[in-house]
Design a protein around this motif. Sequence first.
Motif: not given
Length: 313
Positions: A227, A229, A298-299
């Motif tokens: 993802k 970022i 996600s993170w």
Amino acid sequence: MTVSQDPSAPLVVLVGITGLQGGSVARALISSDKPYRLRGLTRDASKPAAQAFAAQGVEIVSVSLTVDNAVNVRKAFEGADIAFVVTNFNEHMDKQREISEGKMLVDTAKALGVKHLIWSGLESLSTLSGGKYSRVGFFDAKSEVTEYAKSSGVPLSVVEAGYYATNIFEAPYALKKQPDGSYVFGLPIPATTQIPIIDVAHDYGLYVRATIENPALGPGSEVLSGKPISFGDIVAKLSEVSGKKITYLELDREAFIEATGMSDYGPMLSDMFEAFGFPDYGGKEIASESLLARKPRSWADFLTATPAHDLFQ
């Protein structure tokens, strides 16, 4: 939801089953509602991770995946319908060895008639940068193996791992504790630089499983994971979740190399991070989450699932 022992089920051979990628692939296939026989390859079958998979019905084979052991590597792959292969540059830091061992795995799969070879590849940072960042041997080595596999004619999928979420905490040259208890995260790139981040142990196997099970993929596919970022957002979210003061610091190349404390390895790391200034995967499209069996973390999800005391050790 279990490993099949039915001889009619496809046999999947997994390189590095005790590692982050191989273990993730094994777990993803074990959780599938489709039947698979699994054979995990490792140098040390006595490892707890290997024994845990054996207890779930995975056949564990101890083998060293070196060129001089090609005869035994071939035996370990015999009968495979599908194979997932990965090489580990960090074990030896030798670009030519990485290429030779990767090609050996491709040759083995082709010679044995593997119906679907899944290779954990990477982009060539030398190529993406027009030769500017040429020291990142493990990226360029894996890219060379990718091109070799494509030209070999073996039924191939390439599944690239994004930037490991765990790397943020395994890079002491970047995340440094200050005398006042705060932290500075320093890299030789702007905070706006984006990377495709992935919780490898939890999610990489989803992308490999998709290449096997999703009709939109299969042999001939290239699957890019993670993802996107920015490093600035990585640091901001880490500060928010952990409750610790963390500041992103853009370093010049010389200061970063000095911060690594590694005169030989530092320039390679700087090349790698600076090359992240190019678009993710050279502008190629990251795989849609709709192709996967479940949503990857996600993170923020990764941080929430990982206690802060485990992150800052």
